[in-house]
Design a protein around this motif. Structure first.
Motif, PDB file in Angstrom:
ATOM      1  N   LYS A   1       0.834  -1.193   0.000  1.00 51.12           N
ATOM      2  CA  LYS A   1       0.000   0.000   0.000  1.00 51.12           C
ATOM      3  C   LYS A   1       0.874   1.249   0.000  1.00 51.12           C
ATOM      4  CE  LYS A   1      -3.928   1.965   2.422  1.00 51.12           C
ATOM      5  NZ  LYS A   1      -4.889   1.765   3.508  1.00 51.12           N
ATOM      6  N   ILE A   2       0.507   2.192  -0.853  1.00 51.66           N
ATOM      7  CA  ILE A   2       1.091   3.528  -0.824  1.00 51.66           C
ATOM      8  C   ILE A   2      -0.012   4.459  -0.336  1.00 51.66           C
ATOM      9  CG2 ILE A   2       2.066   5.429  -2.158  1.00 51.66           C
ATOM     10  CD1 ILE A   2       3.280   3.375  -4.051  1.00 51.66           C
ATOM     11  N   ILE A   3       0.240   5.109   0.776  1.00 53.46           N
ATOM     12  CA  ILE A   3      -0.727   6.034   1.351  1.00 53.46           C
ATOM     13  C   ILE A   3      -0.386   7.423   0.840  1.00 53.46           C
ATOM     14  CG2 ILE A   3      -1.670   6.959   3.498  1.00 53.46           C
ATOM     15  CD1 ILE A   3      -0.612   4.240   4.783  1.00 53.46           C
ATOM     16  N   LYS A   4      -1.280   7.959   0.008  1.00 53.15           N
ATOM     17  CA  LYS A   4      -1.045   9.269  -0.597  1.00 53.15           C
ATOM     18  C   LYS A   4      -1.141  10.358   0.468  1.00 53.15           C
ATOM     19  CE  LYS A   4      -0.451   7.963  -4.811  1.00 53.15           C
ATOM     20  NZ  LYS A   4       0.842   8.120  -5.435  1.00 53.15           N
ATOM     21  N   ASN A   5      -0.195  11.292   0.400  1.00 55.12           N
ATOM     22  CA  ASN A   5      -0.158  12.406   1.344  1.00 55.12           C
ATOM     23  C   ASN A   5       0.413  13.597   0.598  1.00 55.12           C
ATOM     24  OD1 ASN A   5       1.087  14.232   3.373  1.00 55.12           O
ATOM     25  ND2 ASN A   5       0.363  12.687   4.820  1.00 55.12           N
ATOM     26  N   ASN A   6      -0.253  14.745   0.679  1.00 53.06           N
ATOM     27  CA  ASN A   6       0.220  15.903  -0.077  1.00 53.06           C
ATOM     28  C   ASN A   6       1.556  16.441   0.421  1.00 53.06           C
ATOM     29  OD1 ASN A   6      -0.700  17.076   2.261  1.00 53.06           O
ATOM     30  ND2 ASN A   6      -2.123  18.490   1.284  1.00 53.06           N
ATOM     31  N   LYS A   7       2.010  16.010   1.574  1.00 53.73           N
ATOM     32  CA  LYS A   7       3.333  16.399   2.074  1.00 53.73           C
ATOM     33  C   LYS A   7       4.399  15.373   1.726  1.00 53.73           C
ATOM     34  CE  LYS A   7       1.471  19.035   5.918  1.00 53.73           C
ATOM     35  NZ  LYS A   7       1.452  19.192   7.377  1.00 53.73           N
ATOM     36  N   GLY A   8       3.979  14.242   1.158  1.00 53.89           N
ATOM     37  CA  GLY A   8       4.884  13.145   0.804  1.00 53.89           C
ATOM     38  C   GLY A   8       4.231  11.818   1.125  1.00 53.89           C
ATOM     39  N   ASP A   9       4.227  10.913   0.175  1.00 57.53           N
ATOM     40  CA  ASP A   9       3.548   9.634   0.338  1.00 57.53           C
ATOM     41  C   ASP A   9       4.215   8.762   1.401  1.00 57.53           C
ATOM     42  OD1 ASP A   9       1.884  10.451  -1.692  1.00 57.53           O
ATOM     43  OD2 ASP A   9       2.824   9.197  -3.218  1.00 57.53           O
ATOM     44  N   ILE A  10       3.432   7.850   1.963  1.00 59.07           N
ATOM     45  CA  ILE A  10       3.907   6.868   2.931  1.00 59.07           C
ATOM     46  C   ILE A  10       3.881   5.520   2.232  1.00 59.07           C
ATOM     47  CG2 ILE A  10       3.435   5.764   5.149  1.00 59.07           C
ATOM     48  CD1 ILE A  10       1.882   8.515   5.745  1.00 59.07           C
TER      49      ILE A  10
END
Length: 151
Positions: A16-25
């Motif tokens: 899983k790649i957790i999208k985050n506008n500060k940088g993905d996890i």
């Protein structure tokens, strides 16, 4: 010797790649997953474009290989005496576009090649500490495989 999609003892797990506008996890491995086999150490290996590292074989270590950055082609060769996939190769290309974890059982030969213009990074989450006495190595030429990239 043919190339096949899978070898006995190699398991592919989509991560899983957790999208985050500060940088993905980018998820790696959880202790509650089926393929968690204990923790020995985590280490990163950088690989340059068009460079091949390998062949290596771990006699005891189970590897969990992840590519969090770049693009890497992994090639595995099975020469285990009693394996149903003995004599076969399989290959997998990992990247963020194909974000997976390859869980590799002991006694399978592997090598890998950098496919990105920049350095790529491979993470190995192994079940035991690295021990020089449990790893074998061969020259790339020792196991016949065509490293050309298919178009």
């Amino acid at each position: 010797m043919g190339t096949i999609n899978q070898l006995d003892g190699i398991y592919i797990n989509t991560l899983k790649i957790i999208k985050n506008n500060k940088g993905d996890i980018l998820r790696g491995l959880r202790s509650d997953e089926n393929f968690f086999n204990g923790f020995g150490e985590a280490y990163f290996s950088k690989i340059k474009f068009n460079i091949i590292k390998g062949w290596k074989l771990h006699k005891e270590m189970t590897m969990n290989l992840i590519v969090p950055y770049g693009i890497v082609k992994f090639v595995f060769f099975d020469d285990r005496k009693n394996s149903k996939t003995k004599g076969n190769f399989c290959e997998h290309i990992l990247s963020q576009e194909n974000y997976c974890r390859l869980t590799v059982s002991p006694n399978i030969w592997f090598a890998f090649m950098g496919l990105d213009d920049e350095d790529s990074i491979v993470l190995n989450l192994s079940n035991i500490l690295h021990n020089e006495n449990e790893v074998e190595g061969r020259l790339i030429e020792d196991i016949p495989y065509d490293w050309k990239i298919s178009e």
